[in-house]
Design a protein around this motif. Sequence first.
Motif, PDB file in Angstrom:
ATOM      1  N   ARG A   1      -1.562  -8.163   3.163  1.00  0.00           N
ATOM      2  CA  ARG A   1      -2.575  -8.638   4.107  1.00  0.00           C
ATOM      3  C   ARG A   1      -3.416  -7.469   4.630  1.00  0.00           C
ATOM      4  O   ARG A   1      -4.638  -7.608   4.797  1.00  0.00           O
ATOM      5  N   LEU A   2      -2.784  -6.345   4.874  1.00  0.00           N
ATOM      6  CA  LEU A   2      -3.521  -5.168   5.334  1.00  0.00           C
ATOM      7  C   LEU A   2      -4.379  -4.581   4.215  1.00  0.00           C
ATOM      8  O   LEU A   2      -5.496  -4.120   4.445  1.00  0.00           O
ATOM      9  N   VAL A   3      -3.868  -4.630   2.990  1.00  0.00           N
ATOM     10  CA  VAL A   3      -4.648  -4.179   1.835  1.00  0.00           C
ATOM     11  C   VAL A   3      -5.895  -5.040   1.693  1.00  0.00           C
ATOM     12  O   VAL A   3      -6.998  -4.540   1.444  1.00  0.00           O
ATOM     13  N   ALA A   4      -5.727  -6.346   1.863  1.00  0.00           N
ATOM     14  CA  ALA A   4      -6.851  -7.269   1.737  1.00  0.00           C
ATOM     15  C   ALA A   4      -7.906  -7.036   2.812  1.00  0.00           C
ATOM     16  O   ALA A   4      -9.075  -7.378   2.629  1.00  0.00           O
ATOM     17  N   GLN A   5      -7.501  -6.439   3.912  1.00  0.00           N
ATOM     18  CA  GLN A   5      -8.445  -6.106   4.979  1.00  0.00           C
ATOM     19  C   GLN A   5      -9.228  -4.833   4.676  1.00  0.00           C
ATOM     20  O   GLN A   5     -10.120  -4.456   5.428  1.00  0.00           O
ATOM     21  N   GLY A   6      -8.877  -4.193   3.546  1.00  0.00           N
ATOM     22  CA  GLY A   6      -9.597  -2.994   3.134  1.00  0.00           C
ATOM     23  C   GLY A   6      -9.006  -1.699   3.656  1.00  0.00           C
ATOM     24  O   GLY A   6      -9.625  -0.628   3.537  1.00  0.00           O
ATOM     25  N   LYS A   7      -7.811  -1.771   4.222  1.00  0.00           N
ATOM     26  CA  LYS A   7      -7.195  -0.566   4.779  1.00  0.00           C
ATOM     27  C   LYS A   7      -6.594   0.304   3.677  1.00  0.00           C
ATOM     28  O   LYS A   7      -6.046  -0.202   2.699  1.00  0.00           O
ATOM     29  N   LEU A   8      -6.702   1.618   3.851  1.00  0.00           N
ATOM     30  CA  LEU A   8      -6.125   2.580   2.912  1.00  0.00           C
ATOM     31  C   LEU A   8      -4.614   2.638   3.091  1.00  0.00           C
ATOM     32  O   LEU A   8      -4.081   2.300   4.158  1.00  0.00           O
ATOM     33  N   ASN A   9      -3.924   3.112   2.048  1.00  0.00           N
ATOM     34  CA  ASN A   9      -2.462   3.191   2.107  1.00  0.00           C
ATOM     35  C   ASN A   9      -1.975   4.018   3.295  1.00  0.00           C
ATOM     36  O   ASN A   9      -1.014   3.641   3.976  1.00  0.00           O
TER      37      ASN A   9
END
Length: 220
Positions: free
Chosen positions: A170-178
Amino acid sequence: MTVILEATERRILQNPLENPEVLIRIVDDNQATCKSLQFFLEALGYEVRIWNDPELFLKEYKENEEDGCLLLDIRMPRISGLELHDILIKENFRLPIIFLTGHGDVEMAVDSVKKGAFNFLLKPSNEKKLTETIEAAVKLSIENHLKENNKTIYREVFDSLTPREKEVVRLVAQGKLNKVIAADLNITEKTVQQHRSVACHKLSVRNVAELVEFLKVLEG
């Protein structure tokens, strides 16, 4: 998985009659009209079922889950087509409803469409118009059914993820970096990468765009 589902959807929607579970329902107390419609629609390749009694239809329609649409007359004994429409709305009837009547006016048509009717046609209807309207209604029915099926499939796959994997995707889908995700969840960046890789494999998504689309279908 997404590619396979999309290809299947395109094939079915382009050729709705290939779907063996398409049924055109007719609720009209005029038997001659019903038989004429049945002959016409079966010649086009559709399966047809007729109810001359709207009360009987209310008792039986839940047993018929096939895609398709409902052709509905207005003037009928005990329950009018307009009253039946209101009942079906309350019961969350999912199929497109096409009013086909010899007793309608503009105000009635506008009101019915505002309530969710797919279309409002007058008898005798132009064959081309009737054919196109039914075809569009059937495609909409199939499309809605496919969306619901897809949501079920996507939900089952998504539920195979661990709670942490769900958080990560879900955080990846928000565009957040690792590294940002790692800080947010108080774990290492390597752990984020591992969760991300495993989750994407389970979901059969290859990149962030496909992950976003997956979640869009899931939550749509």
